[in-house]
Write a protein that holds these residues in place. Structure first.
Motif, PDB file in Angstrom:
ATOM      1  N   LEU A  55       0.845  -1.184   0.000  1.00 49.84           N
ATOM      2  CA  LEU A  55       0.000   0.000   0.000  1.00 49.84           C
ATOM      3  C   LEU A  55       0.889   1.246   0.000  1.00 49.84           C
ATOM      4  O   LEU A  55       1.797   1.361   0.826  1.00 49.84           O
ATOM      5  CB  LEU A  55      -0.907   0.006   1.228  1.00 49.84           C
ATOM      6  N   ASP A  56       0.623   2.167  -0.918  1.00 51.00           N
ATOM      7  CA  ASP A  56       1.424   3.384  -0.990  1.00 51.00           C
ATOM      8  C   ASP A  56       0.935   4.419   0.018  1.00 51.00           C
ATOM      9  O   ASP A  56       0.047   4.133   0.844  1.00 51.00           O
ATOM     10  CB  ASP A  56       1.443   3.946  -2.415  1.00 51.00           C
ATOM     11  N   ALA A  57       1.481   5.626  -0.044  1.00 51.43           N
ATOM     12  CA  ALA A  57       1.136   6.673   0.921  1.00 51.43           C
ATOM     13  C   ALA A  57      -0.336   7.059   0.857  1.00 51.43           C
ATOM     14  O   ALA A  57      -0.891   7.584   1.830  1.00 51.43           O
ATOM     15  CB  ALA A  57       2.003   7.903   0.675  1.00 51.43           C
ATOM     16  N   ASN A  58      -0.971   6.801  -0.267  1.00 52.19           N
ATOM     17  CA  ASN A  58      -2.396   7.088  -0.425  1.00 52.19           C
ATOM     18  C   ASN A  58      -3.275   5.874  -0.162  1.00 52.19           C
ATOM     19  O   ASN A  58      -4.452   5.857  -0.515  1.00 52.19           O
ATOM     20  CB  ASN A  58      -2.656   7.627  -1.834  1.00 52.19           C
ATOM     21  N   ASN A  59      -2.664   4.837   0.428  1.00 51.15           N
ATOM     22  CA  ASN A  59      -3.386   3.599   0.765  1.00 51.15           C
ATOM     23  C   ASN A  59      -3.910   2.883  -0.479  1.00 51.15           C
ATOM     24  O   ASN A  59      -4.934   2.201  -0.432  1.00 51.15           O
ATOM     25  CB  ASN A  59      -4.543   3.879   1.730  1.00 51.15           C
ATOM     26  N   LYS A  60      -3.178   3.026  -1.570  1.00 53.27           N
ATOM     27  CA  LYS A  60      -3.536   2.376  -2.829  1.00 53.27           C
ATOM     28  C   LYS A  60      -2.567   1.241  -3.118  1.00 53.27           C
ATOM     29  O   LYS A  60      -1.364   1.374  -2.908  1.00 53.27           O
ATOM     30  CB  LYS A  60      -3.497   3.393  -3.975  1.00 53.27           C
ATOM     31  N   LEU A  61      -3.101   0.118  -3.601  1.00 60.13           N
ATOM     32  CA  LEU A  61      -2.261  -1.037  -3.907  1.00 60.13           C
ATOM     33  C   LEU A  61      -1.324  -0.730  -5.072  1.00 60.13           C
ATOM     34  O   LEU A  61      -1.742  -0.192  -6.105  1.00 60.13           O
ATOM     35  CB  LEU A  61      -3.117  -2.250  -4.249  1.00 60.13           C
ATOM     36  N   GLN A  62      -0.056  -1.082  -4.896  1.00 55.21           N
ATOM     37  CA  GLN A  62       0.960  -0.910  -5.921  1.00 55.21           C
ATOM     38  C   GLN A  62       1.833  -2.163  -5.956  1.00 55.21           C
ATOM     39  O   GLN A  62       1.772  -3.000  -5.067  1.00 55.21           O
ATOM     40  CB  GLN A  62       1.834   0.313  -5.623  1.00 55.21           C
ATOM     41  N   GLY A  63       2.677  -2.249  -6.990  1.00 54.48           N
ATOM     42  CA  GLY A  63       3.662  -3.317  -7.027  1.00 54.48           C
ATOM     43  C   GLY A  63       3.592  -4.172  -8.275  1.00 54.48           C
ATOM     44  O   GLY A  63       2.665  -4.081  -9.093  1.00 54.48           O
ATOM     45  N   ILE A 122      -7.607  -7.170   0.037  1.00 52.60           N
ATOM     46  CA  ILE A 122      -6.412  -7.329   0.862  1.00 52.60           C
ATOM     47  C   ILE A 122      -6.707  -8.373   1.938  1.00 52.60           C
ATOM     48  O   ILE A 122      -7.715  -8.300   2.645  1.00 52.60           O
ATOM     49  CB  ILE A 122      -5.999  -5.996   1.501  1.00 52.60           C
ATOM     50  N   GLU A 123      -5.813  -9.346   2.049  1.00 47.29           N
ATOM     51  CA  GLU A 123      -6.040 -10.478   2.949  1.00 47.29           C
ATOM     52  C   GLU A 123      -4.776 -10.802   3.737  1.00 47.29           C
ATOM     53  O   GLU A 123      -3.662 -10.673   3.221  1.00 47.29           O
ATOM     54  CB  GLU A 123      -6.453 -11.707   2.124  1.00 47.29           C
ATOM     55  N   LYS A 124      -4.933 -11.190   4.988  1.00 47.20           N
ATOM     56  CA  LYS A 124      -3.794 -11.638   5.793  1.00 47.20           C
ATOM     57  C   LYS A 124      -3.211 -12.906   5.176  1.00 47.20           C
ATOM     58  O   LYS A 124      -3.944 -13.791   4.742  1.00 47.20           O
ATOM     59  CB  LYS A 124      -4.238 -11.909   7.232  1.00 47.20           C
ATOM     60  N   TRP A 125      -1.892 -12.978   5.179  1.00 50.43           N
ATOM     61  CA  TRP A 125      -1.228 -14.106   4.518  1.00 50.43           C
ATOM     62  C   TRP A 125      -1.639 -15.450   5.125  1.00 50.43           C
ATOM     63  O   TRP A 125      -1.851 -16.423   4.398  1.00 50.43           O
ATOM     64  CB  TRP A 125       0.285 -13.922   4.580  1.00 50.43           C
ATOM     65  N   ASP A 126      -1.768 -15.526   6.432  1.00 52.39           N
ATOM     66  CA  ASP A 126      -2.133 -16.790   7.077  1.00 52.39           C
ATOM     67  C   ASP A 126      -3.493 -17.303   6.621  1.00 52.39           C
ATOM     68  O   ASP A 126      -3.748 -18.512   6.640  1.00 52.39           O
ATOM     69  CB  ASP A 126      -2.151 -16.631   8.598  1.00 52.39           C
ATOM     70  N   ASP A 127      -4.371 -16.388   6.227  1.00 49.72           N
ATOM     71  CA  ASP A 127      -5.743 -16.761   5.858  1.00 49.72           C
ATOM     72  C   ASP A 127      -5.955 -16.844   4.349  1.00 49.72           C
ATOM     73  O   ASP A 127      -7.061 -17.180   3.902  1.00 49.72           O
ATOM     74  CB  ASP A 127      -6.741 -15.745   6.423  1.00 49.72           C
ATOM     75  N   ILE A 128      -4.935 -16.564   3.570  1.00 50.25           N
ATOM     76  CA  ILE A 128      -5.153 -16.322   2.150  1.00 50.25           C
ATOM     77  C   ILE A 128      -5.584 -17.579   1.384  1.00 50.25           C
ATOM     78  O   ILE A 128      -6.471 -17.526   0.530  1.00 50.25           O
ATOM     79  CB  ILE A 128      -3.913 -15.643   1.519  1.00 50.25           C
ATOM     80  N   ILE A 129      -4.991 -18.745   1.686  1.00 50.84           N
ATOM     81  CA  ILE A 129      -5.420 -19.978   1.013  1.00 50.84           C
ATOM     82  C   ILE A 129      -6.743 -20.493   1.575  1.00 50.84           C
ATOM     83  O   ILE A 129      -7.653 -20.830   0.801  1.00 50.84           O
ATOM     84  CB  ILE A 129      -4.315 -21.048   1.060  1.00 50.84           C
TER      85      ILE A 129
END
Length: 268
Positions: A53-61, A82-89
Motif C-alpha cells: 500500500l502506498d502513501a495514499n493507501n492504494k495497492l501498488q507493485g 487485501i487479505e492476511k497471509w495466514d488466511d489467504i489460502i
C-alpha cells in the motif's frame, strides 16, 4: 435510458421489416458482455516491491501491475481484496475470492490445496545477515545457537522448520517486520525470497546494513517452480483463461515493461 433506446430500435426495425438484421446486430453486443468474467483477487499488500500500500493507501507493485494487465487481456472484471497471509489460502478455498496474485510460490504442499497457473516469475530464496555479522557458513551446524527470522506461513518458514529443526526461530507477521527484526538485531539472520528483499537492500537506507549470505536456495519441494496464480482446484475455466492471458502479455511485451519498472534484470 438503455431500455428506451432498445425499444426504439426494435420498433424501428419492425417497421422497416428488418427484425432479423436488428437481432444479428444485437447478439454480438450481448455475447461481448457475457464474455466478461468476474474475478476477486486476493493480495497481501505487505510484500514490497511485489504488492504493498502506498502513501495514499492504494495497492501498488509488480503483482498488482501483472494482475491489471491480465484482467485487461483476459477480459476479467477484477476486484482486489487485501487479505492476511495466514488466511489467504483457506479463504480462497472458502470462495471468499477467486484468485491469489500475491507472489505465492507453487510448493508441493500448496498444490494439494489449490490449482496454479503457469509461473509468472521465478525467484530463489536466500539467507541475509548484517554486514558486521561473523556468519559466513549457513549450514545447520554453523548456524547452531543463532536466531533465525522467517515470515509466518511462508515457504521459507517451512524450509527452515524442516531443514533447520534445531535452530531458534522468530516468526514475523510480514516481510517489513522481518526486515526490521534483522536490522535492529532481534534476529541474527533471516531467510527470505531474494527478489522481495532485493529492493530493500539495494534502495533503502535501512537495507544498507545487510547482505546476502550463502548460495541461492532453489529447493522445488519447498519453494516450488516459481510464483503462480492460485485458484480453487475445480476452477478450470478461469485457469485456462489466465494461462492464455499470461502467454499474451509475455508475447506482446507487456510483461517485459512491467518487469523493467521494478527490476534491472529479467525475473521471468
Amino acid at each position: 435510458m438503455l431500455r428506451i433506446s432498445l425499444q426504439t430500435m426494435l420498433r424501428a426495425a419492425l417497421m422497416a421489416g428488418g427484425l432479423g438484421i436488428f437481432l444479428a446486430a444485437a447478439l454480438p453486443l450481448q455475447a461481448a458482455a457475457q464474455d466478461q468474467m468476474p474475478m476477486r483477487i486476493a493480495v497481501e499488500g505487505a510484500f514490497p516491491p511485489f504488492n504493498y500500500l502506498d502513501a495514499n493507501n492504494k495497492l501498488q507493485g509488480f503483482d498488482i501491475d501483472i494482475a491489471n494487465a491480465l484482467c485487461e487481456v483476459g477480459k476479467f472484471e477484477c476486484q482486489f481484496i487485501i487479505e492476511k497471509w495466514d488466511d489467504i489460502i483457506p479463504n480462497l478455498v472458502a470462495d471468499k475470492y477467486d484468485a491469489i496474485i500475491s507472489s505465492m510460490s507453487m510448493s508441493l504442499e500448496r498444490r494439494q490445496k489449490v490449482a496454479f497457473t503457469e509461473k509468472y516469475y521465478n525467484s530463489p530464496s536466500v539467507f541475509i545477515a548484517r554486514k558486521d555479522s561473523p556468519i559466513s557458513d549457513v549450514s545447520p551446524a554453523a548456524l547452531s545457537g543463532k536466531i533465525l527470522g522467517v515470515t509466518s506461513s511462508t515457504a521459507q518458514e517451512s524450509y527452515a522448520n524442516h531443514l533447520y529443526p534445531e535452530m531458534k526461530k522468530k516468526v514475523f507477521r510480514s516481510s517489513p517486520e522481518l526486515y526490521k527484526g534483522l536490522s535492529d538485531g532481534s534476529v541474527d539472520i533471516i531467510l527470505e525470497d531474494k527478489l522481495a528483499i532485493y529492493d530493500w537492500i539495494a534502495n533503502t537506507k535501512a537495507g544498507t546494513c545487510c547482505e546476502f549470505k550463502g548460495p541461492d536456495l532453489v529447493d522445488v519441494t519447498y519453494f516450488g517452480e516459481g510464483a503462480g496464480i492460485a485458484l480453487r482446484l475445480d476452477d478450470k475455466e478461469r485457469l485456462t483463461r489466465l494461462n492464455e492471458a499470461l502467454k499474451t502479455i509475455k508475447a506482446d511485451g507487456t510483461y517485459d515493461m512491467i518487469n523493467a519498472k521494478y527490476f534491472p534484470f529479467s525475473i521471468e
